[in-house]
Design an enzyme around this catalytic site. Structure first.
Site, mmCIF file in Angstrom:
data_model
loop_
_atom_site.group_PDB
_atom_site.id
_atom_site.type_symbol
_atom_site.label_atom_id
_atom_site.label_comp_id
_atom_site.label_asym_id
_atom_site.label_seq_id
_atom_site.Cartn_x
_atom_site.Cartn_y
_atom_site.Cartn_z
ATOM 1 N N GLN A 193 0.836 -1.215 0.000
ATOM 2 C CA GLN A 193 0.000 0.000 0.000
ATOM 3 C C GLN A 193 0.866 1.259 0.000
ATOM 4 O O GLN A 193 0.447 2.294 -0.494
ATOM 5 C CB GLN A 193 -0.923 0.015 1.228
ATOM 6 C CG GLN A 193 -2.059 -0.990 1.184
ATOM 7 C CD GLN A 193 -1.691 -2.285 1.852
ATOM 8 O OE1 GLN A 193 -0.531 -2.664 1.940
ATOM 9 N NE2 GLN A 193 -2.692 -3.010 2.338
ATOM 10 N N ASP A 245 -6.955 1.230 11.971
ATOM 11 C CA ASP A 245 -8.152 0.454 11.617
ATOM 12 C C ASP A 245 -9.080 0.317 12.805
ATOM 13 O O ASP A 245 -10.274 0.071 12.654
ATOM 14 C CB ASP A 245 -7.749 -0.922 11.097
ATOM 15 C CG ASP A 245 -7.121 -0.765 9.731
ATOM 16 O OD1 ASP A 245 -5.920 -0.462 9.676
ATOM 17 O OD2 ASP A 245 -7.855 -0.857 8.736
ATOM 18 N N LYS A 252 -2.035 -1.392 10.033
ATOM 19 C CA LYS A 252 -1.362 -2.282 9.085
ATOM 20 C C LYS A 252 -0.147 -2.977 9.693
ATOM 21 O O LYS A 252 0.626 -2.343 10.427
ATOM 22 C CB LYS A 252 -0.967 -1.456 7.851
ATOM 23 C CG LYS A 252 -0.248 -2.193 6.749
ATOM 24 C CD LYS A 252 -0.984 -3.416 6.262
ATOM 25 C CE LYS A 252 -2.400 -3.166 5.842
ATOM 26 N NZ LYS A 252 -3.215 -4.400 5.756
#
Ligand code: MRU
Length: 343
Positions: free
Chosen positions: A195, A236, A247
């Site tokens: 990402q 998150d 992550k």
């Protein structure tokens, strides 16, 4: 500046930037059915906690729109099927559950089928607007934590591409720059899904923000050379105790930051807070082993080797300098200060 718009509702469909095609192609996909939305979330066409939440809410709007129900209980049955499919897509980002539950609550309060259908779409649209507003507010709050000339490390992608637009961690960087501070960014690649290299480097380049890319394994070296002044990441899920799920690899970065006395910030809207769970109760998504053993179609590990592929990790509060929210910046002790912040 022309910000990337990750998710939007257009002519009765959900339009997403297809993040699996970045950085090579900037293309959109159109979802006409909630099952397509669920599939897009699972396959990482759309990813990042706030973006997943809003996309799932639009998924419910598609289910409402497609329902042939004549009475409210039938509509609620159709919505419930979509709700269950959407909520089973990914387990860690709490925004997904928060968004789906918030939309379902609105539907439950409606008096007619038409009212319920309208309420579902209105709520999803409202959430998408609120997301951008929260990001801008977080940006304004967080920008004060940065100094002119700072080199800021970020991990994964917590930018426009992880939200509706503007971003959480990258939103703070944008706001600091908009306030006249000259910041440059170091993005980690973020193995195995990349990402950082595929999305953060692309997004910052797209917006003309100075960015350099490093392998995940270079973080310690760069900090030891004093080449990094601040770290900022998204989340998150943030627990009331200040434990942050983000992550995989975030925890390593936080340990290194602590070792080198580099301030470590998390930017997360209140929709990412989970006020109920304890750290042990949060499910960490395990993803396909193919993400680890293959680069493209090429195998890079021997057949038969055992693989673990956790997608997230937990950073404990003692490694975090501050949590930037749309209501203000939380400093330790987080649990006490969160109560004060929320009144
Ligand atoms: O697996 P992903 O790409 O959905 O994981 C995304 C992250 O971990 C982001 O850092 C997080 O969602 C914050 S987004 C503002």
């Amino acid at each position: 500046m022309n910000l990337l718009l990750t998710v939007s509702w257009k002519n009765g469909s959900v339009v997403l930037i297809d993040q699996t095609k970045l950085p090579n192609k900037l293309v959109h996909v159109r979802c006409m059915d909630y099952r397509e939305v669920a599939n897009a979330i699972k396959k990482l066409v759309v990813r990042g906690a706030p973006a997943i939440g809003v996309t799932a809410a639009f998924g419910l709007a598609l289910a409402a729109q497609a329902s042939r129900a004549k009475a409210l209980p039938e509509l609620m049955t159709d919505l419930d099927i979509a709700f269950k499919t959407l909520r089973a897509t990914r387990p860690t980002a709490v925004n997904l559950f928060w968004a789906l539950e918030r939309v379902m609550e609105k539907a439950k309060r409606a008096k007619t089928v038409e009212d319920a259908k309208k309420a579902v779409l209105d709520e999803a649209l409202k959430m998408s607007e609120e997301d951008v507003e929260a990001n801008r507010q977080m940006g304004a709050n967080g920008a004060k934590m940065f100094r002119d000339g700072d080199v800021v490390l970020t991990h994964c992608n917590a930018g426009s591409l992880a939200t509706v637009a503007y971003g959480t961690a990258l939103g703070v960087i944008r706001a600091a720059r908009e306030s006249g501070k000259r910041l440059s960014v170091i993005a980690t690649e973020t193995r195995p899904v990349m990402q950082g290299s595929r999305l953060t480097a692309f997004e910052l380049q797209h917006d003309g923000i100075d960015v350099s890319l490093i392998p995940d394994t270079a973080v310690g070296h760069m900090m030891a050379k004093s080449a990094i002044k601040r770290v900022i990441v998204g989340a998150d899920r943030v627990l009331r105790t200040g434990h942050v799920f983000n992550k995989i690899g975030t925890y390593q970065v936080a340990i290194l930051a602590s070792r080198h006395r580099v301030p470590f910030y998390v930017a997360a809207p209140l929709s990412t807070f989970d006020f109920e769970s304890s750290p042990e109760e949060v499910m960490i998504e395990e993803r396909s082993v193919d993400e680890v053993v293959k680069v493209g179609k090429k195998r890079i590990a021997p057949k038969g080797v055992r693989i673990f592929n956790p997608a997230f990790d937990m950073t404990p509060p003692e490694l975090i300098t501050g949590i930037i929210t749309e209501k203000g910046v939380l400093k330790p002790p987080f649990e006490k200060n969160l109560k004060a912040l929320l009144g």
